[in-house]
Structures are given as C-alpha cells and as structure tokens.
Design an enzyme around this catalytic site. Structure first.
Site, short mmCIF file in Angstrom:
data_model
loop_
_atom_site.label_atom_id
_atom_site.label_comp_id
_atom_site.label_asym_id
_atom_site.label_seq_id
_atom_site.Cartn_x
_atom_site.Cartn_y
_atom_site.Cartn_z
N ASP A 12 0.87 -1.17 0.00
CA ASP A 12 0.00 0.00 0.00
C ASP A 12 0.92 1.24 0.00
OD1 ASP A 12 -2.30 1.72 0.59
OD2 ASP A 12 -1.46 1.83 2.62
N ASP A 14 -0.19 5.21 0.87
CA ASP A 14 -0.43 6.22 1.91
C ASP A 14 -0.54 5.56 3.27
OD1 ASP A 14 -0.62 8.64 0.30
OD2 ASP A 14 -2.34 7.64 -0.60
N GLU A 58 -14.23 10.59 -3.70
CA GLU A 58 -15.26 9.93 -2.89
C GLU A 58 -15.32 10.57 -1.51
OE1 GLU A 58 -12.86 8.57 -4.67
OE2 GLU A 58 -13.70 7.00 -5.95
N LEU A 129 -2.45 7.96 -9.54
CA LEU A 129 -1.17 7.40 -10.01
C LEU A 129 -0.02 8.40 -9.92
CD1 LEU A 129 0.39 5.08 -11.36
CD2 LEU A 129 -0.34 5.98 -13.57
C1 XBP Z 1 -5.14 6.33 0.79
C2 XBP Z 1 -6.34 7.04 0.42
C3 XBP Z 1 -6.31 7.98 -0.67
C4 XBP Z 1 -5.70 9.34 -0.37
C5 XBP Z 1 -6.27 10.34 -1.32
O1 XBP Z 1 -4.68 5.50 -0.25
O2 XBP Z 1 -7.39 6.80 0.98
O3 XBP Z 1 -7.65 8.15 -0.98
O4 XBP Z 1 -5.98 9.78 0.92
O5 XBP Z 1 -5.86 10.10 -2.60
P1 XBP Z 1 -3.82 4.14 0.05
P2 XBP Z 1 -6.56 10.83 -3.87
O6 XBP Z 1 -3.67 3.97 1.53
O7 XBP Z 1 -4.63 3.04 -0.58
O8 XBP Z 1 -2.49 4.35 -0.64
O9 XBP Z 1 -7.02 12.18 -3.43
O10 XBP Z 1 -5.48 10.89 -4.93
O11 XBP Z 1 -7.72 9.95 -4.29
MG MG Z 2 -2.98 3.18 3.33
#
Ligand code: XBP
Ligand code: MG
Length: 265
Positions: A12, A14, A58, A129
């Site tokens: 993953d 973030d 979302e 991306l």
């Molecule tokens: C974490 C998320 C993402 C980011 C926002 O992603 O929930 O939605 O907070 O990204 P992950 P965007 O932990 O799956 O990497 O604004 O680009 O959608």
């Molecule tokens: Mg995450």
C-alpha cells in the site's frame, strides 16, 4: 527466487510507504477548498473520520453529504468535485516536491532486500497514479519506478478499498495467485481489500489507524523495523525484530490461510 515461500510483496502507499495523510493529503485538500473559495477546513480529527472513505473524490462527496448538504444543489456536482480534486492533486504534488516526506522505517531496507532476492514488488493504492510515482521518486530515488513490477492505482478499478478490486488487478498484472503474495497495509480498509482478494497481510499501523480492527491480519506491527529500531508487535507472534524475507517466509507458510468462505466482503 527459489527457496522462498512467496513470489511478490504488494505495498500500500499512503500510511504504509510514507505517512502522507495528515500533513500532505489533508493540507492539499484544504488548499484546494481555499482556492475554490469554500470555507471548509478538514482538521486532524475530522480527517481521521474522513479517511474511512478511500479515494479523494469519494471523500469530498461523503463530506458534502454529511457536513455540507447545501452543496448537493451545485449544478454538475461530479464535475465540480473532479475539478476541486484536480487542484488538490496539484497541491499534493507540490508539497511532495518540497522533499519533506520520508519513507517509514524499514521500507527502503525491505524493498532493497526484496530486489536483491529478485522477489517481485508491486503497489496497490487508492490514490492517484501521479501521486504515487512522484512519492516513490521523491522518497526512494528517481530510478525507483523501475523497481516495481506493477503499480495499481486510483481509478484504474471502479471500486476502491475495502473492495478487493485493486489487489485483484495487481495480481492479474503480476500473473500470480493470491497465495504467492503478501500485502503490506496500514489501515482496516486496506486489510479488508487485501484479505478479500485472498492475500495474507502484514499491517504496520500509524496514528490514524492504530485503534482499528485488524482481525485476520498475519501480524500487526508498529512499523517494518530497522536493525537499530526494532518494531513493536501490536498483535500476533514473531521472534523477529524487523520484517525481512525470513519473516515473510514464515508468514507465507503459516497455516492461517485466509478462509475464503469467511473473508471480508
Ligand atoms: C489512501 C487514500 C487515498 C488518499 C487520497 O490510499 O485513501 O484516498 O488519501 O488520494 P492508500 P486521492 O492507503 O490506498 O495508498 O485524493 O489521490 O484519491
Ligand atoms: Mg494506506
């Protein structure tokens, strides 16, 4: 590599590769709101709630429905949200380019070890991306994109985590079965997505996720650990002090295979 019990690790992004949510994504959303003259401010606590909705567009829609329902009257609301989100991404990228974000403990060490052992490395994330490629280049180095066999991101699938779609997409593009892979996640939504795809998962928690429900994870840790800074075990059993290939082999050969009947839906 011959002798290993798994063929790929799917990361993953973030919260797992780097702690980006509180001081990068959140601030980028707030900057975009300001630019669009909306007086919304997502503070640290509120953002913790909003993180249960994966995907930035979302998340904005959820916020409108719950906290700013007047905005629902906006003509072409979806286009408006998309526009705000495009701006949010610009702010996010410019914050990243300041180079202040560091990878979490153990991330670079483990990725280097996997690369030396010729074990595939992939990404499965709900974020955009461009955010991922920029984050990888700024934290792991400008050549790091070539280290990843597959990068699965954002709107590439219709349903974001906790749906399994992004993991299934990654598995298909790796050409591997779920049992040949291990996922590394930081959140309950991410764990559910990986488990629903049938993939064993190591969880490394952060401030936003440490109290979440990680039932079904192979192990829950404070981070991946470094030789001079071992991880703390939050749940599960291991004699290891850091996540390395040896530990991932143990996890891959555990009997706690995901019960396909009872996995999260
Ligand atoms: C974490 C998320 C993402 C980011 C926002 O992603 O929930 O939605 O907070 O990204 P992950 P965007 O932990 O799956 O990497 O604004 O680009 O959608
Ligand atoms: Mg995450």
């Amino acid at each position: 590599m011959k002798g290993n019990k798994f063929s790929a690790v799917i990361f993953d992004v973030d919260g797992t590769i780097a702690d980006t949510e509180r001081d990068v994504h959140r601030l980028a959303f707030n900057s975009a709101f300001k630019k669009f003259n909306i007086n919304w401010n997502w503070d640290v606590e509120l953002y913790g709630e909003l993180l249960n909705i994966t995907g930035g567009k979302e998340r904005i829609r959820y916020y409108i429905e719950k906290y700013a329902p007047d905005k629902l009257k906006t003509r072409e609301l979806e286009a408006w949200i998309t526009n705000v989100h495009i701006n949010k991404t610009k702010y996010f990228l410019s914050l990243l380019n300041h180079g202040l974000i560091q990878p979490r403990p153990g991330v670079i060490r483990l990725i280097k070890e996997l690369r030396s052992a010729k074990i595939d490395i992939a990404i499965a994330s709900t974020t955009t991306l461009n955010n991922i490629t920029t984050l990888l280049k700024s934290t792991l180095g400008k050549d790091s994109l070539s280290w990843f066999n597959v990068i699965a991101a954002g709107d590439i699938v219709p349903k974001k985590k906790p749906a399994p779609d992004i993991y299934i997409w990654a598995l298909n593009h790796l050409g591997l079965q779920a049992q040949q892979c291990i996922a590394i996640e930081d959140s309950e939504c991410g764990l559910r997505a990986a488990m629903a795809a049938g993939i064993k998962t190591v969880v490394t928690v952060n401030n936003y996720t440490e109290k979440q429900n990680f039932t079904g994870a192979s192990i829950v840790l404070s981070n991946l650990g470094e030789p001079y800074e071992p991880f703390t075990v939050m749940s599960g059993i291991t004699t290891n002090k850091l996540v390395n290939i040896e530990m991932l082999n143990e996890i891959a050969s555990h009997d706690n295979k995901i019960d396909l009947e009872n996995r999260f839906q």
